[in-house]
Design a protein around this motif. Structure first.
Motif, PDB file in Angstrom:
ATOM      1  N   ASP A 170       0.802  -1.226   0.000  1.00  0.00           N
ATOM      2  CA  ASP A 170       0.000   0.000   0.000  1.00  0.00           C
ATOM      3  C   ASP A 170       0.836   1.278   0.000  1.00  0.00           C
ATOM      4  OD1 ASP A 170       1.008  -0.296   2.510  1.00  0.00           O
ATOM      5  OD2 ASP A 170      -0.886  -0.046   3.567  1.00  0.00           O
ATOM      6  N   ALA A 171       2.134   1.146  -0.231  1.00  0.00           N
ATOM      7  CA  ALA A 171       2.995   2.327  -0.238  1.00  0.00           C
ATOM      8  C   ALA A 171       4.177   2.081  -1.175  1.00  0.00           C
ATOM      9  CB  ALA A 171       3.498   2.638   1.161  1.00  0.00           C
TER      10      ALA A 171
ATOM     11  N   SER B  45       7.767   4.389  -3.277  1.00  0.00           N
ATOM     12  CA  SER B  45       8.432   5.650  -3.583  1.00  0.00           C
ATOM     13  C   SER B  45       9.289   5.484  -4.826  1.00  0.00           C
ATOM     14  CB  SER B  45       9.306   6.101  -2.410  1.00  0.00           C
ATOM     15  OG  SER B  45      10.392   5.204  -2.235  1.00  0.00           O
TER      16      SER B  45
ATOM     17  N   GLU C 274       8.974  10.895  -5.264  1.00  0.00           N
ATOM     18  CA  GLU C 274       7.526  10.732  -5.247  1.00  0.00           C
ATOM     19  C   GLU C 274       7.202   9.616  -4.266  1.00  0.00           C
ATOM     20  OE1 GLU C 274       4.466  10.631  -8.718  1.00  0.00           O
ATOM     21  OE2 GLU C 274       5.161   8.573  -8.395  1.00  0.00           O
TER      22      GLU C 274
ATOM     23  N   VAL D 220       4.068   7.459  -2.486  1.00  0.00           N
ATOM     24  CA  VAL D 220       2.656   7.105  -2.578  1.00  0.00           C
ATOM     25  C   VAL D 220       2.303   6.256  -1.359  1.00  0.00           C
ATOM     26  CG1 VAL D 220       0.896   5.908  -3.920  1.00  0.00           C
ATOM     27  CG2 VAL D 220       2.748   7.108  -5.090  1.00  0.00           C
ATOM     28  N   VAL D 221       1.295   6.701  -0.617  1.00  0.00           N
ATOM     29  CA  VAL D 221       0.770   5.930   0.507  1.00  0.00           C
ATOM     30  C   VAL D 221      -0.732   5.829   0.302  1.00  0.00           C
ATOM     31  CG1 VAL D 221       0.496   5.801   3.011  1.00  0.00           C
ATOM     32  CG2 VAL D 221       2.602   6.750   2.045  1.00  0.00           C
ATOM     33  N   ASN D 222      -1.193   4.593   0.107  1.00  0.00           N
ATOM     34  CA  ASN D 222      -2.589   4.342  -0.252  1.00  0.00           C
ATOM     35  C   ASN D 222      -2.929   5.152  -1.503  1.00  0.00           C
ATOM     36  OD1 ASN D 222      -3.100   2.449   1.802  1.00  0.00           O
ATOM     37  ND2 ASN D 222      -3.345   4.113   3.262  1.00  0.00           N
ATOM     38  N   THR D 223      -3.782   6.145  -1.409  1.00  0.00           N
ATOM     39  CA  THR D 223      -4.140   6.939  -2.592  1.00  0.00           C
ATOM     40  C   THR D 223      -3.535   8.343  -2.554  1.00  0.00           C
ATOM     41  OG1 THR D 223      -6.174   7.661  -1.514  1.00  0.00           O
ATOM     42  CG2 THR D 223      -6.299   5.686  -2.911  1.00  0.00           C
ATOM     43  N   ARG D 224      -2.719   8.625  -1.548  1.00  0.00           N
ATOM     44  CA  ARG D 224      -2.106   9.958  -1.408  1.00  0.00           C
ATOM     45  C   ARG D 224      -0.693   9.964  -1.991  1.00  0.00           C
ATOM     46  NH1 ARG D 224      -0.512  11.873   4.188  1.00  0.00           N
ATOM     47  NH2 ARG D 224       1.512  12.089   3.285  1.00  0.00           N
ATOM     48  N   THR D 225      -0.404  10.960  -2.822  1.00  0.00           N
ATOM     49  CA  THR D 225       0.910  11.093  -3.448  1.00  0.00           C
ATOM     50  C   THR D 225       1.516  12.441  -3.083  1.00  0.00           C
ATOM     51  OG1 THR D 225       0.193   9.758  -5.339  1.00  0.00           O
ATOM     52  CG2 THR D 225       2.141  11.119  -5.650  1.00  0.00           C
ATOM     53  N   THR D 226       2.799  12.422  -2.694  1.00  0.00           N
ATOM     54  CA  THR D 226       3.525  13.666  -2.449  1.00  0.00           C
ATOM     55  C   THR D 226       4.776  13.686  -3.320  1.00  0.00           C
ATOM     56  OG1 THR D 226       4.752  12.693  -0.596  1.00  0.00           O
ATOM     57  CG2 THR D 226       2.733  13.892  -0.064  1.00  0.00           C
ATOM     58  N   ASN D 227       5.107  14.858  -3.833  1.00  0.00           N
ATOM     59  CA  ASN D 227       6.296  15.042  -4.662  1.00  0.00           C
ATOM     60  C   ASN D 227       7.191  16.079  -4.022  1.00  0.00           C
ATOM     61  OD1 ASN D 227       5.979  13.463  -7.215  1.00  0.00           O
ATOM     62  ND2 ASN D 227       4.025  14.546  -7.217  1.00  0.00           N
TER      63      ASN D 227
END
Length: 185
Positions: A9-10, A12, A32, A34-41
């Motif tokens: 579920d995660a 990078s 980048e 990604v954790v579940n449906t959340r993405t941070t850049n």
């Protein structure tokens, strides 16, 4: 250059670009996560790059913690094929064969894109069952295993009649046909 790490579920992806700037190199990067449906850049610049063995260490980075880019590892043993080091395209021949065209297409695609995949081929030689295994190695080459014999193949071609592995050590050229005639091994 990019490195991706993934879990259920995660995951990078770290991408690093080195650019010549006057008398020094600038190291730019993007991470980048990604954790579940959340993405941070995150975009960053690193000031130090060093090498420890085959691993590149990036440090003194603005906005991210120090990290390493590690090459994938493929151990040259038959056991590797049954671990998660390589994705198995399938088996041609044998008791439970897969569709040869699908397996060959998968393996050739992996070869052209430098993916760590494997293919197993069961055949008869002088009335004896022989398993021949093929894997893509860390340098995008084809590793060939047959019994205790391991070799590198010089090249791979996918033709209308099947896969042609060229110059595989002392075994020379190896042909894996697209269709298998006769009964299973």
């Amino acid at each position: 250059m990019s490195q991706t790490n993934a879990d259920t579920d995660a995951g990078s992806t770290s991408t690093v670009t080195i650019e010549q700037r006057n008398d020094h190199c600038a190291i730019y990067g993007q991470e980048e996560i990604v954790v579940n449906t959340r993405t941070t850049n995150t975009t960053f610049i690193c000031n130090k790059l060093s090498q420890e063995g085959d691993t590149l260490q990036l440090s003194d980075c603005d906005g991210v913690a120090d990290f390493a880019l590690t090459p994938r590892r493929i151990t040259l043993t038959r056991f590797t094929i049954w671990t998660y080091e390589s994705y198995i395209c399938g088996r041609i021949g044998g008791v439970h064969p897969n569709d040869p065209q699908r397996v060959e297409s998968c393996f050739f695609t992996a070869y052209t894109h430098c993916l760590d995949d494997a293919m197993l081929y069961d055949t008869q030689e002088n009335g004896t069952k022989v398993e021949k295994d093929f894997m893509i190695d860390n340098h995008c080459g084809v590793v060939y295993l047959s019994g205790s014999h391991t070799a590198m193949c010089a090249s791979l071609e996918w033709r209308a009649d099947g896969l042609h592995f060229m110059q595989c050590g002392t075994d020379g050229d190896i042909f894996v046909p697209r269709t298998l005639s006769g009964s299973s091994i």
